[in-house]
Write an enzyme that holds these catalytic residues in place. Structure first.
Site, PDB file in Angstrom:
ATOM      1  NE  ARG A  36       9.319  -6.312   3.774  1.00  0.00           N
ATOM      2  CZ  ARG A  36       8.280  -5.650   4.257  1.00  0.00           C
ATOM      3  NH1 ARG A  36       8.192  -5.416   5.553  1.00  0.00           N
ATOM      4  NH2 ARG A  36       7.324  -5.202   3.457  1.00  0.00           N
ATOM      5  NE  ARG A  73      -4.699   0.439  12.110  1.00  0.00           N
ATOM      6  CZ  ARG A  73      -3.710  -0.039  11.363  1.00  0.00           C
ATOM      7  NH1 ARG A  73      -3.846  -1.202  10.772  1.00  0.00           N
ATOM      8  NH2 ARG A  73      -2.589   0.638  11.224  1.00  0.00           N
ATOM      9  NE  ARG A 121      11.875  -4.961   9.645  1.00  0.00           N
ATOM     10  CZ  ARG A 121      11.012  -4.023   9.237  1.00  0.00           C
ATOM     11  NH1 ARG A 121      11.186  -2.772   9.595  1.00  0.00           N
ATOM     12  NH2 ARG A 121       9.983  -4.355   8.463  1.00  0.00           N
ATOM     13  NE  ARG A 157       2.110  -6.568  10.921  1.00  0.00           N
ATOM     14  CZ  ARG A 157       2.900  -5.886  10.100  1.00  0.00           C
ATOM     15  NH1 ARG A 157       4.112  -6.342   9.817  1.00  0.00           N
ATOM     16  NH2 ARG A 157       2.484  -4.755   9.551  1.00  0.00           N
ATOM     17  CE  LYS A 162      -2.237  -0.944   3.705  1.00  0.00           C
ATOM     18  NZ  LYS A 162      -3.076  -0.566   4.853  1.00  0.00           N
TER      19      LYS A 162
END
Length: 210
Positions: free
Chosen positions: A123, A88, A156, A167, A13
């Site tokens: 990542r 949200r 991370r 999530r 996004k």
């Protein structure tokens, strides 16, 4: 143009918000950023938010909505804006409507959970200089080492597969129902996220021309 961006964490996004912002000359308003700004500026709602944050609690909807209301009333929002990270939940969307902020469209960027987990869990970040890499899309010259400072590349906590899956579960439970909410209002636009960012961008801009 007044636009809401929807999509799961890792759907890209932020990148699309930058493109839309530049093309239409409108601001991107991130909930996290404006809450931090309200705290820094000591606004009435910012002080209320601070009391919850200092106590280690989540900022309740009425305070978040108050901060959004303060921000959208500022002169630089008159030409339009992109809301990223708000609403949200259905109650937040209803509150936004009740405040009289008439949204033109809610754009949802659709990416499968499996692809998001692959993108985010791949990542890697240099623990020394913060440079970012990816195990598939942006590999370092030497595996596990930063190209710039030779620092070790680490994953991370937010990018660990279990964290990403958690999530996503929260997104599906709390935020995804907004798609039906805005569909019922005739304001939902859906774009399938592509492997190449430029291809997603092309589809996003085409959707907004409708």
């Amino acid at each position: 143009m007044k636009l809401i961006l929807l999509g799961a964490p890792g759907a890209g996004k932020g990148t699309q918000a930058e493109v839309i912002s530049e093309k239409y000359n409108i601001l991107t308003i991130s909930t996290g950023n404006i809450i931090r700004a309200a705290l820094k500026n000591g606004t009435e709602m910012g002080l209320k938010a601070k009391s919850y944050i200092d106590a280690g609690n989540l900022v309740p909807d009425d305070v978040v909505i108050g901060i959004i209301k303060e921000r959208l009333a500022e002169s630089d929002c008159q030409n339009g804006y992109i809301l990223d990270g708000f609403p949200r939940t259905i109650p937040q969307a209803e509150a936004l409507d009740e405040l009289g902020f008439d949204i033109d469209a809610a754009l949802s960027i659709e990416v499968a959970d499996e692809e998001i987990v692959k993108r985010m869990s791949g990542r890697r970040v240099c623990e020394k200089c913060g440079a970012s890499y990816h195990t598939e899309y942006k590999k370092p010259a030497v595996e596990g080492k930063c190209n710039f400072c030779d620092g070790a590349l680490v994953i991370r906590k937010d990018d660990e597969p279990e964290t990403v899956k958690n999530r996503l579960n929260v997104y599906h439970e709390q935020t995804e129902p907004l798609k039906d909410y805005y569909k019922s209002c005739g304001k939902l636009l859906c774009v399938e996220g592509q492997d190449e960012v430029k291809d997603t961008t092309r589809l996003v801009l085409a959707a907004l021309e409708i």
